[in-house]
Write an enzyme that holds these catalytic residues in place. Structure first.
Site, PDB file in Angstrom:
ATOM      1  N   HIS A  72       0.862  -1.177   0.000  1.00  0.00           N
ATOM      2  CA  HIS A  72       0.000   0.000   0.000  1.00  0.00           C
ATOM      3  C   HIS A  72       0.909   1.241   0.000  1.00  0.00           C
ATOM      4  CE1 HIS A  72      -2.859   2.908   1.762  1.00  0.00           C
ATOM      5  NE2 HIS A  72      -3.830   2.078   1.450  1.00  0.00           N
TER       6      HIS A  72
ATOM      7  N   ASP B 221       2.863  -4.305   8.008  1.00  0.00           N
ATOM      8  CA  ASP B 221       1.654  -3.539   7.794  1.00  0.00           C
ATOM      9  C   ASP B 221       0.495  -4.505   8.006  1.00  0.00           C
ATOM     10  OD1 ASP B 221      -0.592  -2.349   6.818  1.00  0.00           O
ATOM     11  OD2 ASP B 221       0.335  -1.597   4.981  1.00  0.00           O
TER      12      ASP B 221
ATOM     13  N   GLN C  84      -4.670  -5.050   7.163  1.00  0.00           N
ATOM     14  CA  GLN C  84      -5.660  -5.997   6.668  1.00  0.00           C
ATOM     15  C   GLN C  84      -5.616  -7.342   7.389  1.00  0.00           C
ATOM     16  OE1 GLN C  84      -8.012  -5.104   4.738  1.00  0.00           O
ATOM     17  NE2 GLN C  84      -7.220  -3.176   3.920  1.00  0.00           N
TER      18      GLN C  84
ATOM     19  N   LYS D 103     -10.672   0.012  10.545  1.00  0.00           N
ATOM     20  CA  LYS D 103     -10.897  -1.176   9.724  1.00  0.00           C
ATOM     21  C   LYS D 103     -11.294  -2.375  10.584  1.00  0.00           C
ATOM     22  CE  LYS D 103      -7.342   0.171   6.363  1.00  0.00           C
ATOM     23  NZ  LYS D 103      -7.959   0.621   5.106  1.00  0.00           N
TER      24      LYS D 103
ATOM     25  N   CYS E 298      -4.705   2.441  -3.690  1.00  0.00           N
ATOM     26  CA  CYS E 298      -3.446   2.906  -3.091  1.00  0.00           C
ATOM     27  C   CYS E 298      -2.305   1.929  -3.368  1.00  0.00           C
ATOM     28  CB  CYS E 298      -3.585   3.137  -1.596  1.00  0.00           C
ATOM     29  SG  CYS E 298      -4.778   4.424  -1.198  1.00  0.00           S
TER      30      CYS E 298
HETATM   31  C1  PLP Z   1      -2.539  -2.855   3.575  1.00  0.00           C
HETATM   32  C2  PLP Z   1      -2.882  -1.464   3.996  1.00  0.00           C
HETATM   33  N1  PLP Z   1      -1.928  -0.682   4.508  1.00  0.00           N
HETATM   34  C3  PLP Z   1      -2.182   0.571   4.924  1.00  0.00           C
HETATM   35  C4  PLP Z   1      -3.430   1.113   4.836  1.00  0.00           C
HETATM   36  C5  PLP Z   1      -3.625   2.516   5.287  1.00  0.00           C
HETATM   37  O1  PLP Z   1      -4.500   2.594   6.353  1.00  0.00           O
HETATM   38  P1  PLP Z   1      -4.960   4.012   6.878  1.00  0.00           P
HETATM   39  O2  PLP Z   1      -5.584   4.714   5.703  1.00  0.00           O
HETATM   40  O3  PLP Z   1      -5.944   3.718   7.941  1.00  0.00           O
HETATM   41  O4  PLP Z   1      -3.738   4.722   7.347  1.00  0.00           O
HETATM   42  C6  PLP Z   1      -4.460   0.322   4.303  1.00  0.00           C
HETATM   43  C7  PLP Z   1      -5.833   0.805   4.184  1.00  0.00           C
HETATM   44  O5  PLP Z   1      -6.201   1.606   3.385  1.00  0.00           O
HETATM   45  C8  PLP Z   1      -4.174  -0.976   3.864  1.00  0.00           C
HETATM   46  O6  PLP Z   1      -5.126  -1.748   3.334  1.00  0.00           O
END
Ligand code: PLP
Ligand code: PLP
Lengths: 151, 417, 417, 151
Positions: free
Chosen positions: B125, B202, B205, B228, B368
């Site tokens: 991401h 990370d 998910q 989430k 993203c």
């Molecule tokens: C794998 C992953 N990493 C990072 C994020 C970023 O999360 P956040 O927007 O809550 O910072 C997301 C969600 O959008 C994600 O799915």
């Protein structure tokens, strides 16, 4: 939510059978516009004849709205003067921002995109080819392909 | 494994699932973007603001003491939820993104130098990619990439070539938010540690969807988002091993993170306060605690099992749609409840738009993950993602919506013949 | 000026004000730490989570479009509230502290070099002090201080000596959270700009309590917290002039703040998105919009006037308490509804503790202003701070509580004679 | 909330008329402890006699709880061996953390601080002199005043 406002038959027609699509052998102006957030990419090619846009082509990939808008744009602008292009472009943008614009008959295809104004997130799809063209015209002196990213 | 809850009973706990869009019941399939919230979480917020709203720490009056206790209790709940060795390893931030940026600033600046290497993957991401681009540029370090194969798995045969004595950090996603791939993170951590590299996971998910045990995985940093996992927006979590937190410089300066402040220099509070400058997001942290309670009550094994079942059902149904292309691993056990797809002749935006007319909410775009889109040579995908409340009927509504999209666009194709 | 609202009617809007502590009605006098929330703000949260909770930006489905529209509408509301030239000048962060740290990282690193100077004051909150200490240390810059006189005002005669051609930034609080002093920021900005220095205003204690017009003040940066102005915890605001935001490097990297992401480099989204990485605190931002509506409805002129009246009443009553020492300006018009004090023979902690037994909530401590405590040669003060719902009866309860403290401690004094 | 649990007469007595307060002419161990968050400052002075704490004094500023605790501490520790000090200190800490500790009669003054355990934010006030003393004993070899900051 009237889905039919968005996916009018004429729009789907342009999407399926776009006009003036493909890179022409010669172009005075080449501009590429992309919306990285959507992944839409549009290239616009213009052959000039003095003050006039003799031929306008496009290529690229994107959703139905952006490709149909590109197809229609190339069609209505063939042979128009720069000044006319500016006017039409302004009218189209106003329409996309929800203003009640009365387009002349010859532009009625554009009118079919009016419903897009009700879908704020799709407005930028419809505008992408126009913004790309404007960028190309504004940077004509560059003598090379120019590119712009929009959001 | 069995699912120890009844999905229809669970749905009753989520008020939004009883609402309608365009006169049709909402079918919410964008859980990878953010989850819906149970009544218990909403109640927690209302209770805080109507009963004991006060700033935390150092308020010598009753409601401030109550707020402080509830805030710290939420920290302990989160720690237990991921089996962290102690609540002090839990730093509350805004979201996964901030958690990763905290590591970049407070750990990265001092621990990644010129010619050092950071290893990440092609499926990250942007939030686990851009911070490392910036750090690498700033420090003159090298950013390297684990590649992704056609099935959507990390190509780990490349691992031993990519990791070197200069690798300071491996930052990798636990579960891909596009492909649904569950990466073999325990093995990655083991190899990394052999080379003296730290590992940041990370877990945006994974933590919401399956049991995660940071001590078992042995990762050094782990980041995830409350929103989430049924919590409110505005709270994220950074877990880090205690000795790392102790040695790291502060990230933001300000109230609460200090011990003694002189005019031109200061000393820092102990962790975790050292990394929580200013008034925290008190109400939302406490409500995240309520979300953790709710999930624990369901049981994370059951949550995972339900998602496996619904994913299997969805994969089976979607495969029957003509002209569809599905991304991600073929084997169920190593994938999560996230399915990306494209449809011949209908752009993902148009898919999402038409699904919305049926009250089905999916995401369309690059999610993203622009580099991953390039890897698979698509400008965008449509993505359906599931959670504990997702039913087979909802998957059916998705499939019917896809047929509608094909009808609308197919009609045009016909006419153009 | 007149107060255009009825304080007793206003109190009905705040459910917590109807609650009891130790069987007595809560008297909440810690508004400088955080404010209470009206029902409209709580309702906004509930409405979001039960009706249209979805991630913002780029979701092509109805509830995501609703969430996006409400989120951006809140930005527009906040912009209008402080008369910012456009919504794009408003960056949503967690709190005042993060807003200031954002400026430190994204502006400071590129604009404050070795031997450059940063000018702040002795009355700054740690959040407007520690970030500049860290920046100065990092860049080898000089941190200089405007001093505070015995009345609690900035000694501005020193200004022309302290500011030089090397001054890059003046970071000063609009209103002191300890002394209540309202600083003459317009004059400071004018002088600063003559020397080419930018001005950051810490408006944590001004925006919630009085009309603030950023174009009139002409400050370059302005920071404040939603939770002190009836909004939920977890949202702060950075205002900055548009050209500054455009030229600044990003602070955090991640989703939403990018335009195009390649494997090793990226380009940035336009402001304000460039500074809002990751999923924002959507629900709380929208609820801050509701708080702004509520305050605008009351009228900030009226809010200010009510606080002047209650402050005058409190000053009069407190001055009658024997052995009390009050801090801050004597002249009402240049002070806000914040009163710090100490009491002979009773430590501030003990004051707060005894007041709590009467359900009166005040703060005791250094109020995140250790250098200011040293300046006034006290280890701590007790502090009462007011808001629109504060009544004269509540001030009376405070005074009675102080008498109780004196009785408890005076008794000991007597016995020890 | 029983305010009387906290402000017992004996505590107020110690606060108003502290025992062993003030810097003595001679000390083998000097330690200062501060709680910058509260603004409490305590100094502890110990004169040794072999394994025993011959005299213990304190000075400083703080709330009723921290000063009374310091005063009581100096009193109960006079003449105690290091081992006894360790035991009493452990018992006191346990009591502050809410454990039910049976203190010997000679320590009954300390018992009066038991109520502090019900006020979590004040516990660190009561512990400050004890933590400071411990730090001084642990760093006896330093040969100079040592200091510790607590939260
Ligand atoms: C794998 C992953 N990493 C990072 C994020 C970023 O999360 P956040 O927007 O809550 O910072 C997301 C969600 O959008 C994600 O799915
Ligand atoms: C003047 C001042 N500046 C900054 C802050 C910090 O605000 P926050 O804790 O919301 O970041 C406060 C409030 O505590 C304050 O009063």
């Amino acid at each position: 939510m009237q889905l039919n406002d968005l996916y009018k038959e004429i729009i789907l027609d342009h999407y399926e059978s776009p006009h003036n699509r493909g890179r022409p052998p010669h172009a005075d102006i080449e501009a590429e516009g992309s919306n990285p957030l959507c992944g839409d990419d549009v290239e616009v090619y213009v052959a000039l004849d003095g003050e006039c846009l003799k031929e306008v082509h496009f290529d690229g990939s994107g959703c139905a709205i952006s490709l149909a808008a590109a197809s229609m744009m190339t069609e209505v602008l063939q042979g128009k003067s720069r000044e006319e292009v500016r006017q039409i472009s302004d009218q189209f943008k106003a329409m996309m921002h929800g203003e009640d614009v009365a387009l002349p008959e010859e532009l009625e295809d554009l009118e079919s995109l009016k419903g897009v104004a009700n879908f704020p997130l799709r407005v930028k799809c419809a505008l992408l080819p126009w913004v790309t063209l404007e960028h190309g015209l504004a940077n004509e002196d560059a003598g090379q392909r120019v590119s712009i990213e929009v959001e | 494994m069995e699912v120890n809850f009844d999905v229809h009973a669970v749905r009753q706990d989520f008020p939004i699932l009883g609402t309608q869009v365009h006169g049709k019941p909402l079918v919410y399939l964008d859980n990878a973007a953010t989850s819906q919230k149970p009544q218990a979480v909403i109640d927690s917020l209302v209770h805080f603001y109507t009963r004991y709203n006060a700033n935390v720490h150092r308020g010598i009056y009753t409601i401030s003491e109550q707020a402080t206790a509830a805030y710290e209790e939420a920290r302990a709940k989160v720690a237990r939820f991921i089996n962290a060795p102690s609540p002090e390893c839990i730093i509350f931030v805004r979201n996964t993104t901030e958690a990763i940026n905290l590591v970049r600033y407070a750990w990265g600046s001092d621990n990644v130098g010129a010619d050092d290497e950071i290893l990440i993957s092609e499926m990250e991401h942007h939030s686990n990619l851009v911070p490392w681009q910036l750090l690498a540029q700033e420090q003159g370090a090298d950013l390297r990439f684990l590649r992704v194969n056609n099935e959507g798995r990390l190509m780990l045969d490349g691992f031993d070539v990519l990791i070197t004595e200069k690798t300071r950090l491996i930052a990798v996603t636990h579960v891909s938010n596009v492909l649904g791939t569950v990466n073999p993170v325990k093995g990655i951590v083991k190899k990394a540690h052999k080379y003296g590299a730290l590992v940041l996971l990370d877990a945006a998910q994974s933590v919401p969807h399956m049991p995660v045990d940071v001590q078992d995985i042995d990762c050094d940093f782990l980041a995830f988002s409350g929103h989430k996992m049924m919590g409110p927006t505005g709270v994220g979590v950074l877990y880090a091993k205690p000795h790392l937190l102790k040695s790291m410089r502060p990230f933001m300066g300000g109230g609460s993170m200090i011990r003694k402040v002189m005019l031109t220099e200061s000393t820092w509070a102990d962790v975790p306060q050292k990394f929580e400058a200013g008034t925290p997001n008190i109400a939302d942290v406490i409500a995240l605690g309520a979300a953790v309670d709710y999930l624990s009550e369901l049981g994370m094994e059951s949550v995972r099992e339900h998602e496996l079942q619904i994913t299997q059902y969805a994969l089976d149904k979607l495969r029957e749609v003509s002209g569809i292309k599905l991304f991600g691993p073929w084997e169920l056990q190593t994938r999560a409840g996230v399915i990306s797809f494209v449809l011949d002749g209908v752009h993902p935006h148009d898919i999402a738009q038409i699904l919305d007319s049926e009250a089905v909410a999916v995401r369309a775009g690059h999610h993203c993950c622009q580099p991953l889109m390039r890897r698979f040579n698509v400008p965008a995908t449509a993505r359906a993602s599931f959670y504990v409340y997702t039913t087979e009927q909802e998957v059916d509504a998705l499939v019917q919506g896809l047929h509608k999209a094909q009808r609308i666009f197919g009609h045009a194709v016909e006419r153009s013949l």
